[in-house]
Design an enzyme around this catalytic site. Sequence first.
Site, short mmCIF file in Angstrom:
data_model
loop_
_atom_site.label_atom_id
_atom_site.label_comp_id
_atom_site.label_asym_id
_atom_site.label_seq_id
_atom_site.Cartn_x
_atom_site.Cartn_y
_atom_site.Cartn_z
N LYS A 86 -9.83 64.04 19.15
CA LYS A 86 -9.33 62.59 18.51
C LYS A 86 -10.47 62.32 17.94
CE LYS A 86 -7.98 58.35 18.69
NZ LYS A 86 -8.96 57.72 19.03
N HIS B 67 -8.14 60.67 28.20
CA HIS B 67 -8.98 60.89 29.14
C HIS B 67 -8.61 61.88 30.17
CE1 HIS B 67 -9.99 56.64 27.61
NE2 HIS B 67 -10.96 57.27 27.35
P1 AMP Z 1 -13.56 56.73 24.71
O1 AMP Z 1 -13.15 56.34 26.19
O2 AMP Z 1 -12.68 56.21 23.78
O3 AMP Z 1 -15.10 56.79 24.53
O4 AMP Z 1 -13.10 58.18 25.00
C1 AMP Z 1 -13.75 59.32 25.77
C2 AMP Z 1 -13.49 60.73 25.60
O5 AMP Z 1 -12.02 60.73 25.34
C3 AMP Z 1 -13.70 60.97 24.06
O6 AMP Z 1 -14.52 62.47 23.89
C4 AMP Z 1 -12.54 60.82 23.37
O7 AMP Z 1 -12.70 61.76 22.22
C5 AMP Z 1 -11.48 61.36 24.18
N1 AMP Z 1 -10.35 60.96 24.18
C6 AMP Z 1 -9.94 59.77 23.78
N2 AMP Z 1 -8.39 59.50 23.38
C7 AMP Z 1 -8.02 60.93 23.26
C8 AMP Z 1 -6.82 61.45 23.24
N3 AMP Z 1 -5.68 60.56 22.80
N4 AMP Z 1 -6.69 62.86 23.20
C9 AMP Z 1 -7.87 63.39 23.73
N5 AMP Z 1 -8.98 62.97 23.90
C10 AMP Z 1 -9.09 61.78 23.60
#
Ligand code: AMP
Length: 290
Positions: A149, A37
């Site tokens: 991701k 994030h």
């Molecule tokens: P989430 O909180 O899991 O819904 O993720 C929020 C955003 O962070 C989404 O756009 C995900 O693709 C991105 N994200 C989550 N994990 C990663 C990671 N390891 N590397 C890059 N972006 C990420």
Amino acid sequence: METIHTVAWMKQVAASARKNDRVLGLVPTMGALHEGHFSLIHAAQKQCSPVVVSIFVNPKQFGPSEDFQKYPRTFEADRAALESLGIDYLFAPPPEEIYPLGFRTYVEVERLSERLEGRSRPGHFRGVTTVVLKLLEIVQPRLAFFGRKDAQQARIIRRMASDLNLDSEIIVCPIVREADGLALSSRNRYLNEENRRAASALYRSLDAVRREIAAGERDAARLLVALRRVVDAETRVSVDYAEIVDADSFEPVVSLRKVCYVLIAARVGGTRLIDNALIEQTGDTFGVTL
Ligand code: AMP
């Protein structure tokens, strides 16, 4: 940093930033923030001011047997981290702000939403696109940041933004990984010590594909055999799907195309993990980005 809980106030703050010709950036998250994030936030801060980070654990994107109730919620730590990163606005609406009583409207991206993650998690992408459209409409950012991701999610959101003539540009950022290659995820904290060790098999299987491609292999089925050899050797990991798909349509390819993805989803203990590698052709050579 100002924490905003209502749609009305978020709209007002965002409208006034836009009126002052500021480049508004939005980073949507479900909280339990980690370096993945933070990398999106850094990318946003480079190009935008002010930056809005949203934290909303979206009930509509979880299936009835999924982990909505136990999804990690670390709001105070998240808030402190965002504060120290110099974020301008944290948008953290309660569920009833986003889905008031009588809510009946959903947005769905056909076909792209029906394969892979969409097939394993029926209704998941309908929940994702509905909440992301709402966030994009509330904030109306110039740029909105997502992670590779979740490659299929990013593709679907781009499709939606284009189909619905949204003014926000969708920026997709690289995957942030642990030292052993495991992609950072809020769900990694469910893994016990043995499963955490086994979980690196997803990365190792993608890396095996990378090595095969470097050695000249172009056939998708043979590349997937190499992937399976690595991941199936790890008894704690059970593959849900592993495919090589065209980066535009997310349909399977027979042999490598100009731009494609190797996508893998697997369960490690009770935890479902996803990962991918991006394959891009330049001239006669294929480069693989993990
Ligand atoms: P989430 O909180 O899991 O819904 O993720 C929020 C955003 O962070 C989404 O756009 C995900 O693709 C991105 N994200 C989550 N994990 C990663 C990671 N390891 N590397 C890059 N972006 C990420």
